[in-house]
Design a protein around this motif. Structure first.
Motif, short mmCIF file in Angstrom:
data_model
loop_
_atom_site.label_atom_id
_atom_site.label_comp_id
_atom_site.label_asym_id
_atom_site.label_seq_id
_atom_site.Cartn_x
_atom_site.Cartn_y
_atom_site.Cartn_z
N TYR A 378 20.48 2.16 13.40
CA TYR A 378 19.17 2.49 13.86
C TYR A 378 18.42 3.85 13.56
CZ TYR A 378 20.31 -1.29 17.20
OH TYR A 378 20.97 -2.54 17.77
N ALA A 379 19.06 4.63 13.48
CA ALA A 379 18.53 5.91 13.23
C ALA A 379 17.92 5.96 11.55
CB ALA A 379 19.40 7.31 13.30
N GLY A 380 18.91 5.58 10.74
CA GLY A 380 18.31 5.41 9.36
C GLY A 380 17.13 4.71 8.98
N SER A 381 17.10 3.37 9.92
CA SER A 381 16.00 2.61 9.85
C SER A 381 14.76 2.89 10.27
CB SER A 381 16.37 1.09 10.14
OG SER A 381 16.54 1.20 11.75
N ALA A 382 14.71 3.77 11.49
CA ALA A 382 13.59 4.41 12.07
C ALA A 382 13.12 5.62 10.96
CB ALA A 382 14.09 5.18 13.25
N VAL A 383 14.24 6.48 10.42
CA VAL A 383 13.54 7.56 9.53
C VAL A 383 12.74 6.57 8.22
CG1 VAL A 383 14.14 9.07 7.72
CG2 VAL A 383 15.13 8.91 9.97
N GLY A 384 13.41 5.36 7.87
CA GLY A 384 12.83 4.91 6.72
C GLY A 384 11.42 4.23 7.18
N LEU A 385 11.20 3.84 8.37
CA LEU A 385 10.01 3.40 8.87
C LEU A 385 8.89 4.41 8.93
CD1 LEU A 385 8.27 1.24 10.33
CD2 LEU A 385 9.16 1.90 12.37
N VAL A 386 9.29 5.73 9.26
CA VAL A 386 8.24 6.76 9.04
C VAL A 386 7.80 6.98 7.61
CG1 VAL A 386 8.09 9.33 9.46
CG2 VAL A 386 9.27 8.01 11.21
N GLY A 387 8.66 7.00 6.67
CA GLY A 387 8.37 7.29 5.41
C GLY A 387 7.45 6.12 4.89
N LEU A 388 7.69 4.92 5.25
CA LEU A 388 6.74 3.57 4.89
C LEU A 388 5.37 3.85 5.35
CD1 LEU A 388 6.18 0.84 3.74
CD2 LEU A 388 7.49 0.01 5.68
N VAL A 389 5.28 3.96 6.70
CA VAL A 389 4.07 4.17 7.42
C VAL A 389 3.34 5.28 6.80
CG1 VAL A 389 2.90 4.70 9.29
CG2 VAL A 389 4.82 3.28 9.56
N LEU A 390 3.85 6.50 6.44
CA LEU A 390 3.19 7.70 5.57
C LEU A 390 2.75 7.21 4.09
CD1 LEU A 390 5.55 10.67 6.53
CD2 LEU A 390 3.00 10.14 7.56
N PHE A 391 3.49 6.34 3.55
CA PHE A 391 3.13 6.12 2.13
C PHE A 391 2.05 5.09 2.32
CE2 PHE A 391 3.77 3.24 -1.24
CZ PHE A 391 3.67 4.18 -2.70
N ALA A 392 2.19 4.09 3.16
CA ALA A 392 1.00 3.22 3.50
C ALA A 392 -0.44 3.83 3.58
CB ALA A 392 1.42 2.02 4.30
N LEU A 393 -0.16 4.53 4.54
CA LEU A 393 -1.56 5.23 4.93
C LEU A 393 -2.14 6.14 4.16
CD1 LEU A 393 -0.83 5.85 8.90
CD2 LEU A 393 -1.93 4.08 7.75
N LEU A 394 -1.17 6.94 3.03
CA LEU A 394 -1.85 8.14 2.57
C LEU A 394 -1.66 7.89 1.16
CD1 LEU A 394 0.10 11.04 4.54
CD2 LEU A 394 -2.38 10.15 4.90
N ALA A 395 -0.81 7.18 0.55
CA ALA A 395 -1.12 6.96 -1.10
C ALA A 395 -2.23 6.12 -1.40
CB ALA A 395 0.37 6.11 -1.37
N ARG A 396 -2.72 6.57 -2.57
CA ARG A 396 -3.69 5.97 -3.31
C ARG A 396 -3.39 5.12 -4.41
NH1 ARG A 396 -6.99 11.80 -4.27
NH2 ARG A 396 -7.32 12.34 -2.06
N ASN A 397 -3.94 3.91 -4.37
CA ASN A 397 -3.55 2.91 -5.32
C ASN A 397 -3.69 3.30 -6.81
OD1 ASN A 397 -2.11 0.46 -6.08
ND2 ASN A 397 -3.72 -0.72 -4.79
N VAL A 398 -2.57 2.88 -7.83
CA VAL A 398 -2.96 3.51 -9.20
C VAL A 398 -2.68 2.31 -9.89
CG1 VAL A 398 -2.43 6.05 -8.68
CG2 VAL A 398 -0.73 4.47 -9.11
N LYS A 399 -3.05 2.42 -11.36
CA LYS A 399 -2.64 1.49 -12.30
C LYS A 399 -1.12 1.84 -12.51
CE LYS A 399 -7.15 0.94 -14.51
NZ LYS A 399 -7.95 1.11 -15.56
N ALA A 400 -0.35 0.69 -12.91
CA ALA A 400 0.80 0.86 -13.12
C ALA A 400 1.26 1.60 -14.44
CB ALA A 400 1.73 -0.50 -13.22
N VAL A 401 2.26 2.33 -14.66
CA VAL A 401 2.57 2.85 -15.98
C VAL A 401 2.75 1.79 -17.12
CG1 VAL A 401 4.33 4.30 -17.17
CG2 VAL A 401 3.70 4.72 -14.57
N ALA A 402 2.25 2.04 -18.11
CA ALA A 402 2.27 0.80 -19.27
C ALA A 402 3.71 0.92 -19.91
CB ALA A 402 1.16 0.99 -20.30
#
Length: 402
Positions: A378-402
């Motif tokens: 449970y603790a591991g999945s909760a930590v992962g959820l925090v990481g996912l939420v931060l990434f989804a909210l703060l990361a800017r979309n970029v073009k993929a690496v060719a």
């Protein structure tokens, strides 16, 4: 670690002198990658046997994963700068010797302290190898074959994960954990001999400066990527480090079934590697977010599903695909975030990866000893959820690496 053409962007500047058969040199590096990855993941499958054999708790035994992670995190960026223009062949041979010594100490260890000393030597070798070896395959062959050579090196890493996790658990169940480290010792001796015979001199034209290591932290996507990576991978290793005790005590699998389950996890993870690369080639952010989501969901469900063996295996399959895709997606994100210093970004990526392993296995060990195996999930999945939420909210979309 897994990758493809991304690692070629972080290769040491300059190309190796031509050899009679450069592909033998590539395969020697791939074999060394197998040796390091097998030795890194060996304790995961052997945790409960070592715990019983050396009279320590399973949480304490998890230090075998934590200690190398901390050292590798420190060594990767430091060595990248410190080795300057030294011949990479000599450096790699020295690191390979550390791998041999670490497995020898682990195999013969009369007590847990000696085993940890061996893992300390391993951590130094691990960080150093990935700092300079991740992109080396592409430097050993002609430029048009660089992608193929790098893929071979990382295929070796995937095979090493397979050997260290599932095969290690099987050997430990059949003939004991010392024999498993003996197998890792044989592999490390073979890889050292192959590099000694086939690696040419590997001189460099340009050295990495300390400030190049921090280029990744100067961009918003670099910073959020590092933070999300730290959280999600810490959650991964807070749970995966203790998966064999969970499968044994909660789900009731025997030793052979556990080794088979770990084998399946790793094999399906190799498929995830290709799926992650293909997906990230179209949309890096969406693919990386998906790997995070499909890691934390099965881990969060495992405690409640633990008594149903078929359901546990299905959740492990989803988990394996997600984790197989994650490192490739992460590397593509990091290289895109710092395109002007891809080698420095790789060193920082490796350091962060190893910190995540160390932090996750340590926190997981505390949770296992204090609150039990299910609460660690449970603790591991909760930590992962925090990481996912931060990434989804703060990361800017970029073009993929060719």
């Amino acid at each position: 670690m897994q990758s493809s053409d991304i690692a070629t962007q972080s290769a040491v500047t300059g190309r190796a002198p031509s050899a009679s058969n450069p592909w033998r040199a590539v395969f020697s590096v791939a074999l060394t990658a197998s040796g390091f990855c097998a030795s890194e993941f060996l304790p995961v499958g052997l945790l409960r046997y070592i715990s019983a054999g050396l009279n320590v708790t399973e949480g304490v035994a998890g230090v075998m994963v934590t200690a190398p992670g901390i050292l590798a995190a420190l060594v990767a960026p430091a060595l990248t700068v410190a080795i300057g223009s030294r011949d990479r062949r000599a450096v790699l041979l020295t690191l390979g010797l550390l791998l041999v010594l670490s497995n020898l100490l682990a195999m013969l260890a009369p007590n847990f302290a000696t085993l940890i000393l061996g893992r300390v030597l391993f951590g130094i070798g691990l960080g150093g190898f990935w700092a300079i070896g991740a992109g080396l395959g592409g430097r050993l062959v002609k430029e048009k074959s660089a992608g193929r050579a790098t893929s071979i090196v990382f295929a070796g890493a995937s095979i090493g994960m397979l050997v260290g996790g599932s095969a290690g658990a099987l050997v430990g169940d059949l003939v004991g954990w010392r024999a498993a480290f003996g197998g890792a010792l044989a592999l490390s001796v073979l890889s050292l001999a192959a590099e000694f015979i086939y690696l040419p001199s590997l001189l460099v034209e340009q050295r990495i400066r300390a400030r190049d290591l921090l280029e990744l932290t100067r961009t918003p996507n670099g910073r959020v990527g590092l933070l999300a990576m730290l959280l999600v991978l810490a959650g991964q290793f807070a749970t995966y480090t203790y998966i064999t005790p969970f499968l044994s005590k909660v789900s009731g699998f025997d030793g052979k079934a556990i080794s088979s389950a770990l084998l399946g996890y790793t094999l399906i993870g190799m498929l995830g590697n290709f799926a992650g690369g293909a997906g990230a080639g179209r949309n890096v952010k969406s693919t990386l977010a998906a790997t995070m989501l499909f890691f934390l969901l099965p881990v969060a469900l495992l405690p409640s599903a633990g008594i149903s063996q078929p359901l546990v295996l299905a959740l492990l399959a989803v988990w394996g695909i997600a984790y197989g895709a994650m490192p490739v997606s992460l590397q593509m994100w990091m290289v895109k975030a710092a395109p002007r210093s891809s080698e420095g970004a790789m060193a920082l990526f490796i350091a962060n990866f190893q910190v995540s392993i160390a932090l996750g296995s340590f926190v997981g060990g505390v949770m296992v000893d204090a609150l039990g195996l299910s609460n660690a999930m449970y603790a591991g999945s909760a930590v992962g959820l925090v990481g996912l939420v931060l990434f989804a909210l703060l990361a800017r979309n970029v073009k993929a690496v060719a």
